[in-house]
Design a protein around this motif. Structure first.
Motif, PDB file in Angstrom:
ATOM      1  N   ARG A 579      63.954  50.789 -11.623  1.00 31.21           N
ATOM      2  CA  ARG A 579      63.192  49.577 -11.972  1.00 31.21           C
ATOM      3  C   ARG A 579      62.197  49.234 -10.864  1.00 31.21           C
ATOM      4  O   ARG A 579      61.047  48.897 -11.135  1.00 31.21           O
ATOM      5  N   ALA A 582      59.251  51.745 -10.919  1.00 33.44           N
ATOM      6  CA  ALA A 582      58.304  51.462 -12.006  1.00 33.44           C
ATOM      7  C   ALA A 582      57.458  50.234 -11.678  1.00 33.44           C
ATOM      8  O   ALA A 582      56.251  50.196 -11.961  1.00 33.44           O
ATOM      9  N   ASN A 586      53.275  49.876 -11.136  1.00 32.57           N
ATOM     10  CA  ASN A 586      52.441  48.894 -11.837  1.00 32.57           C
ATOM     11  C   ASN A 586      51.694  47.982 -10.869  1.00 32.57           C
ATOM     12  O   ASN A 586      50.559  47.585 -11.136  1.00 32.57           O
ATOM     13  N   ASP A 615      58.032  47.452 -16.883  1.00 31.32           N
ATOM     14  CA  ASP A 615      57.609  48.062 -18.144  1.00 31.32           C
ATOM     15  C   ASP A 615      56.097  48.034 -18.343  1.00 31.32           C
ATOM     16  O   ASP A 615      55.531  48.919 -18.969  1.00 31.32           O
ATOM     17  N   ARG A 616      55.436  46.993 -17.804  1.00 30.02           N
ATOM     18  CA  ARG A 616      53.993  46.883 -17.964  1.00 30.02           C
ATOM     19  C   ARG A 616      53.432  45.924 -16.938  1.00 30.02           C
ATOM     20  O   ARG A 616      54.166  45.225 -16.237  1.00 30.02           O
ATOM     21  N   ALA A 721      50.046  49.889 -18.978  1.00 33.55           N
ATOM     22  CA  ALA A 721      51.291  50.577 -18.603  1.00 33.55           C
ATOM     23  C   ALA A 721      50.947  51.762 -17.729  1.00 33.55           C
ATOM     24  O   ALA A 721      49.823  52.282 -17.751  1.00 33.55           O
ATOM     25  N   ASN A 725      56.070  54.897 -18.855  1.00 35.99           N
ATOM     26  CA  ASN A 725      55.809  53.869 -19.871  1.00 35.99           C
ATOM     27  C   ASN A 725      54.482  54.132 -20.570  1.00 35.99           C
ATOM     28  O   ASN A 725      54.350  53.910 -21.779  1.00 35.99           O
TER      29      ASN A 725
END
Length: 903
Positions: A579, A582, A586, A615-616, A721, A725
């Motif tokens: 997490r 990611a 971003n 996620d984005r 994303a 993703n």
């Protein structure tokens, strides 16, 4: 200004001033910002001493004892508010430059007075017979400044008749009720034919003739304190200081032989630009048109300089002050008959005039032009409607025999149509009407209370528990997450609800504070980390979120899933690696997106907010229109090209001054300390940021924009994303495309053509259906067509004749409803026709009036009471009006009401 050579241009006046004091041992300092750094007491810099305030109070020490500057100033709020006089007088401005020289415990009155006199008379060459001075004459138990009077006599050779003693209001300066204070000396210049000492201390007339203050010398020699009885006590300062201020606009107009600042080279080109755009001649009079041109010239300067410092028009604080100024200028343009956006053109003239002295204007030229035009376009969309409503309300006030516009009405104009209350006051005053300012303030306060009600929720109690928690830490929690995702720490506090507790058992939802943590607390748009805390005894705490409830505190929020955890326990802290990784991708992509936006659509794409999760990413930015598909493609290409370089993401801890020198972008709304964290992703992207990031750009993997849309006036939002993703998004789009191709019975390569043909066929079918419905409605309603409908018409009683008809028809098409109303009107000849229909949950109405009856009836006026019966509103032209409502079961009653009103 006719192209003639300007004697003593303002740029030369400014340069001469700074060079004069530079040769006298003064440090020549650049202007401080208009938005003061680290001074919450000021909205804008309003005097030359603002950037030296901490030096005067002893909080800051500089390597020099003397300084000189030309300071950008704005006086538009608080006690220094010149807004209403702008354009009316010859010398009031919202934006101006203040020339000043300062002594921090070095020289004092004798040198300051000698310097001022030397510069004015020997360097600038002002005639002595047009100058007088004033000194503090004593008041309130404070003795007259005879020392200054004596020095002025010696330096100037003046007798006492040319040295005026004035009171506290004019010639005594104080920072506040307590603190540094002291007497002032002012130098005044006479504009006009023959200097008249008898007119001293009178305001110059409308033509600008009379005595004008050009330079104020402040002598800080006392420290004011309050005694036990509340009386002021003055004590001499051990190191008295000097603070002087001379308005560049004033001294330039004097040296150029102008009676008005607006005729100097600093302003006249802007006035002429406003005149040229309006197509009217500027006559330098007090006429409405000339006042409007001067207002536009002044407000364009304020607009350009504030935007150059990152202030953008909005509804609060400095941003609202800018909006007020801009909308006043736009309204004055409207009064001049300018029917298109124009203010950006005048603002660009400001850039051309002053860009050499203030290069930030040139750097942000495109932003200034774009944002100014967009703000004007938005305001013009509501200006006409707002003016119409204001005129209606003023007519209502007059019809009641009153002369005051109600406060709630003024608030509605502000809240709904963007009319600042001072703009409403100006327009009302032009019509001889006052505004209930107290009522406006009450309505504004009530609205603010309503908007804050949901935020009250025991905030004081919540704040208190976090203060206790940080006290248990004994300082700020040490964050190690830039370099580590795991670590060891000690539990120093546990918060259950709004209370500190010694322990928590399985099932308890609590917040745990440790002395050290690698967990990132939500800040700067980046979400908080998740993960686990473990003890050697087997206790497991699942971290569901990490927050920073107050400065210096990081709280792990979650649930005890096994065992019991106690204050004092040693814990292993483990951040959710996937997490965090990611999220890092971003966040770094967000910086690249910001850079790419500025490349593609310009510097006006300033960050207005962001949200970075695993996620984005979401990025809000200032822009007045939708980003086109072609622009989105270019942005994606730029970001992905940067990612392919795999350049390292470099982090530096610098002072704010070093960061600015490096070209780092700071988000205007954010607060920064003296030491900041600077993220560099190639030389193109350098920003201040406290978040976690990729180590190299290649880690981002892939970047794809998912959506674009508007979130507020002048603010757009992109969602995107990265990495896996982004790959998942491509696969989902491919899956959707295959599904569409299957439905369309085509291959992937020709699916677009097949769908377009199907859509065209559907549009044709819809058109045929609507045509059939229209034919049925207009030719076959109730089995008798239009002829049967007209049988319900009644004669209009009284002089003039005509028919009135109100009927209900069966259609759900607004165009058909309008067509039927017009056909029925034409069939009846001179007639008022109202047609109504029910479509789903809504009742629709159309009312039309024959041209021959417009002298007696107006469609817009007739339809309003009808619309109210069905719970709606209506309006339109005199000959055609429309309305709608949700109370469909009262449509028959609404239709019948027209007969009552007319027949």
């Amino acid at each position: 200004m006719g192209g003639e050579k300007i004697v003593h241009p303002a740029s030369e006046v400014r340069r001469t001033f700074l060079e004069f004091f530079g040769k006298k041992g003064h440090e020549v300092c650049a202007s401080g910002p208009l938005v003061p750094a680290n001074d919450p007491t000021l909205m804008f810099a309003n005097a030359g001493m603002v950037q030296f305030k901490d030096v005067f109070t002893g909080k800051d020490v500089r390597p020099y004892k003397r300084a000189t500057s030309s300071q950008k100033c704005i006086r538009i709020s608080g006690k220094h508010n010149d807004l209403e006089n702008v354009g009316v007088t010859a010398r009031h401005h919202t934006f101006f430059e203040m020339l000043g020289n300062f002594s921090f415990g070095d020289y004092f009155k004798e040198e300051a007075i000698a310097y001022a006199w030397d510069l004015l008379t020997n360097v600038y060459g002002l005639p002595k017979d047009r100058l007088v001075v004033s000194v503090f004459g004593g008041e309130g138990g404070i003795a007259a400044d005879d020392e200054a009077r004596s020095i002025w006599r010696k330096v100037t050779g003046f007798s006492d008749e040319r040295i005026f003693g004035l009171g506290m209001k004019d010639n005594f300066w104080q920072m506040g009720d307590t603190g540094p204070c002291g007497p002032c000396s002012e130098i005044h210049y006479y504009l006009g034919d023959k200097p008249d000492l008898a007119r001293f201390n009178e305001e110059p007339n409308d033509a600008g003739h009379g005595w004008m203050e050009i330079w104020n010398l402040v002598f800080m020699q006392f420290e004011r304190s309050l005694g036990p009885d509340g009386q002021a006590i003055l004590a001499k300062l051990p190191a008295p200081c000097v603070d002087t201020g001379m308005g560049l606009e004033r001294i330039a107009s004097v040296l150029q032989g102008k009676f008005s600042n607006y005729d100097s080279d600093l302003m006249r080109a802007l006035v002429d630009k406003a005149a040229a755009i309006s197509g009217k001649a500027y006559r330098a009079s007090q006429g409405d048109d000339d006042v409007s041109m001067r207002v536009i010239a002044d407000h364009a300067r304020t607009t350009a300089f504030l935007m150059a410092e990152g202030v953008q028009p909005d509804r609060n604080g400095r941003e609202y002050v800018l909006r007020r100024v801009m909308r006043r200028a736009i309204r004055h343009g409207h009064r001049l008959g300018i029917e298109r956006p124009f203010l950006h053109e005048v603002a660009l003239e400001v850039v051309a005039l002053m860009g050499e002295q203030y290069p930030e204007l040139v750097r942000r030229k495109d932003l200034i032009a774009t944002q100014t035009e967009q703000e004007e376009v938005r305001f013009r969309q509501t200006l006409e409607r707002g003016l119409h409503i204001l005129d209606e309300e003023i007519a209502t006030v007059r019809s009641a025999g009153a002369n005051t516009l109600p406060g709630p009405t003024a608030f509605k104009l502000y809240d709904t149509y963007g009319f600042p209350v001072d703009l409403t006051e100006v327009i009302a005053a032009e019509r001889g009407i006052e505004v209930d300012k107290d009522g406006y303030e009450k309505a504004l306060k009530e609205q603010r209370v309503r908007s804050q009600e949901s935020k009250l929720n025991d905030e004081a109690v919540v704040e208190s528990v976090w203060r206790e928690a940080i006290g248990a830490v004994g300082g700020a929690v040490r964050f190690t997450g830039y370099d580590h995702e795991e670590g060891e720490g000690k539990v120093v506090a546990i918060v259950l609800g709004n209370t500190l507790v010694p322990s928590a058992k399985a099932g308890d939802a609590v917040a745990i504070i440790t002395d050290v943590t690698p967990f990132y607390g939500e800040a700067g748009g980046q979400v908080g980390d998740r993960g686990v805390l473990r003890t050697k005894a087997g206790t497991l705490f699942t971290v569901e979120d990490t927050q920073k409830p107050i400065e210096g505190l990081i709280a792990h929020r979650g649930k005890v899933t096994a065992g019991e955890i106690k204050v004092g326990d040693a814990v292993a802290l483990e951040v959710d690696h996937e997490r965090r990784t990611a999220t890092r991708r971003n966040h770094s992509a967000t910086h690249l997106l910001h850079w790419a936006l500025r490349q593609v659509i310009g510097e006006q794409a300033a960050q207005k907010g962001s949200l970075v999760g695993p996620d984005r990413l979401r990025f809000d930015f200032s822009h007045g229109r939708a980003v086109t598909p072609e622009e989105i493609t270019r942005i994606e290409d730029l970001v992905n090209a940067k990612i392919l370089t795999d350049a390292p993401v470099e982090t530096e801890i610098l002072s704010m001054e070093q960061a600015r020198a490096k070209g780092a972008i700071a988000i205007f709304e954010e607060k920064y300390g003296d030491v900041v964290r600077v993220l560099t992703m190639t030389r193109d992207s350098v920003e201040l940021c406290g978040g976690t990031h990729a180590h190299a750009l290649g880690e981002i993997g892939l970047f794809k924009i998912l959506s674009e849309g508007g979130v507020a006036a002048g603010v757009r939002r992109l969602e995107a994303a990265t990495g896996l993703n982004a790959l998942a998004q491509f696969r989902q789009m491919e899956k959707t495309l295959r599904t569409v191709a299957d439905f369309a019975r085509s291959g992937l390569s020709d699916v677009a053509d097949k769908v377009e043909k199907l859509a065209a066929h559907e549009r044709q079918l819809q058109k045929e259906v609507q045509d059939l419905k229209r034919k049925i409605a207009t030719g076959g309603a109730s089995g008798g067509g239009l002829d049967e409908l007209t049988r319900s018409a009644r004669d209009i009683a009284g002089k003039g004749g005509g028919k009135v008809l109100a009927v209900k028809v069966d259609t759900d098409d607004p165009a058909t409803l309008r067509e039927m109303a017009e056909k029925l009107r034409d069939k009846l000849g001179e007639a008022v026709v109202l047609v109504g229909a029910v479509s789903g949950p809504k009742a629709s109405l159309v009312l039309t009036v024959s041209k021959s009856l417009l002298g007696r009836y107006k469609a817009g006026e007739l339809i309003r009471p009808v619309a109210e019966i069905v719970g709606g509103k209506g309006g339109g032209r005199p000959d055609m009006a429309q309305a709608g409502g949700t109370v469909t079961d009262k449509l028959d009653e609404a239709l019948s009401s027209l007969y009552t009103a007319i027949a």
